[in-house]
Design an enzyme around this catalytic site. Structure first.
Site, PDB file in Angstrom:
ATOM      1  N   TYR A  71     -12.630  -1.542  -3.859  1.00  0.00           N
ATOM      2  CA  TYR A  71     -13.188  -2.034  -2.474  1.00  0.00           C
ATOM      3  C   TYR A  71     -14.752  -1.838  -2.221  1.00  0.00           C
ATOM      4  CZ  TYR A  71      -8.321  -2.060  -0.235  1.00  0.00           C
ATOM      5  OH  TYR A  71      -7.139  -2.251   0.030  1.00  0.00           O
TER       6      TYR A  71
ATOM      7  N   ARG B  96      -2.571 -14.391   4.977  1.00  0.00           N
ATOM      8  CA  ARG B  96      -3.152 -13.666   5.971  1.00  0.00           C
ATOM      9  C   ARG B  96      -2.389 -14.015   7.262  1.00  0.00           C
ATOM     10  NH1 ARG B  96      -7.645 -10.182   4.477  1.00  0.00           N
ATOM     11  NH2 ARG B  96      -7.753 -10.133   6.858  1.00  0.00           N
TER      12      ARG B  96
ATOM     13  N   THR C  93      -5.709  -6.534  10.886  1.00  0.00           N
ATOM     14  CA  THR C  93      -5.884  -5.319  10.124  1.00  0.00           C
ATOM     15  C   THR C  93      -5.255  -4.273  11.015  1.00  0.00           C
ATOM     16  OG1 THR C  93      -7.865  -6.511   9.503  1.00  0.00           O
ATOM     17  CG2 THR C  93      -7.745  -4.001   9.044  1.00  0.00           C
TER      18      THR C  93
ATOM     19  N   GLU D 271      -9.852 -10.526  -7.377  1.00  0.00           N
ATOM     20  CA  GLU D 271      -8.865  -9.383  -7.211  1.00  0.00           C
ATOM     21  C   GLU D 271      -7.437  -9.301  -8.113  1.00  0.00           C
ATOM     22  OE1 GLU D 271     -10.144  -8.750  -2.555  1.00  0.00           O
ATOM     23  OE2 GLU D 271      -7.954  -9.503  -2.872  1.00  0.00           O
TER      24      GLU D 271
ATOM     25  N   PHE E  48     -15.446   3.619   6.977  1.00  0.00           N
ATOM     26  CA  PHE E  48     -14.205   4.325   6.285  1.00  0.00           C
ATOM     27  C   PHE E  48     -13.717   4.242   5.133  1.00  0.00           C
ATOM     28  CE2 PHE E  48     -13.834  -0.409   7.893  1.00  0.00           C
ATOM     29  CZ  PHE E  48     -13.388  -0.705   6.664  1.00  0.00           C
TER      30      PHE E  48
ATOM     31  N   HIS F 179      -2.335  -5.402   1.603  1.00  0.00           N
ATOM     32  CA  HIS F 179      -3.295  -6.002   1.416  1.00  0.00           C
ATOM     33  C   HIS F 179      -3.135  -7.451   1.354  1.00  0.00           C
ATOM     34  CE1 HIS F 179      -7.543  -6.976  -0.282  1.00  0.00           C
ATOM     35  NE2 HIS F 179      -7.095  -7.842  -1.078  1.00  0.00           N
TER      36      HIS F 179
ATOM     37  N   ASN G 295      -1.947   0.673   6.527  1.00  0.00           N
ATOM     38  CA  ASN G 295      -1.366  -0.802   7.153  1.00  0.00           C
ATOM     39  C   ASN G 295      -0.606  -1.928   6.354  1.00  0.00           C
ATOM     40  OD1 ASN G 295      -3.595  -1.980   5.544  1.00  0.00           O
ATOM     41  ND2 ASN G 295      -4.719  -2.895   7.164  1.00  0.00           N
TER      42      ASN G 295
ATOM     43  N   ARG H 151       2.526  -6.679   8.989  1.00  0.00           N
ATOM     44  CA  ARG H 151       1.993  -5.399   9.535  1.00  0.00           C
ATOM     45  C   ARG H 151       2.549  -4.938  10.626  1.00  0.00           C
ATOM     46  NH1 ARG H 151      -4.358  -6.960   7.496  1.00  0.00           N
ATOM     47  NH2 ARG H 151      -4.328  -5.739   5.395  1.00  0.00           N
TER      48      ARG H 151
ATOM     49  N   LYS I  73       0.849  -1.239  -0.005  1.00  0.00           N
ATOM     50  CA  LYS I  73       0.059  -0.217  -0.100  1.00  0.00           C
ATOM     51  C   LYS I  73       0.890   1.368  -0.171  1.00  0.00           C
ATOM     52  CE  LYS I  73      -4.007  -2.257   2.238  1.00  0.00           C
ATOM     53  NZ  LYS I  73      -4.991  -2.189   3.194  1.00  0.00           N
TER      54      LYS I  73
END
Ligand code: IDP
Ligand code: MG
Length: 139
Positions: A51, A87, A93, A128, A59, A117, A114, A104, A11
């Protein structure tokens, strides 16, 4: 895309901080093979489309603005059990809740910014990945 694949983005906060290399190293050392990768900057409109599932969340506006605020690295990763293992590698998150040693925990600045993704299911990994990589690219 087969079920041994997942989709990731590094990100804007992590790209801006110079952490592409560190994050890709953790991904490779975690046993993931990078099978497609690109460096791009999203418009707010395209980020909003990516998204869309979150459009009802409070948010959403902030998320689209943030995800279009600078370049990102998008990639498709391959490994057995890719979605769940990735993950685990990225952590929760909210970096304050992320386990020690996760991407993260090490690189994220906040719950919004964060660092990375990671797809949450095989179905979303497929959707995606296809959002960023066309069937005409070799992967
Ligand atoms: P995930 O990325 O861990 O799957 P999601 O709940 O799918 O988390 O949320 C998507 C993204 O939206 C998060 O990675 C984060 O960038 C942002 N986000 C999630 N919750 C919040 C929040 O409470 N405030 C601001 N941004 C958030
Ligand atoms: Mg998610």
């Amino acid at each position: 895309m087969a079920t041994n694949r997942t989709f990731t983005m590094i990100k804007p906060d992590a790209v801006e901080a110079g952490n592409i290399g560190g994050i890709l190293r953790m991904i490779e050392e975690g046993g993931f093979k990078i099978v497609a990768m690109k460096y791009v900057q999203l418009s707010a409109q395209i980020a909003g489309k990516f998204y869309e599932v979150h459009s009802a969340r409070p948010f959403y506006g902030e998320l689209c603005e943030y995800m279009s605020s600078g370049p990102i690295v998008a990639a498709i990763l391959e490994k057995e059990n890719a979605v769940a293992d990735f993950r685990n590698l990225i952590g929760a998150t909210n970096p304050a809740e992320a386990a020690e040693g996760t991407i993260r925990k090490i690189y994220a600045k906040s719950i919004a910014a964060n660092a990375v993704h990671g797809s949450d299911s095989d179905e979303n990994a497929q959707i995606e990945g296809s959002f960023f990589f066309s069937q005409f690219e070799r992967f």
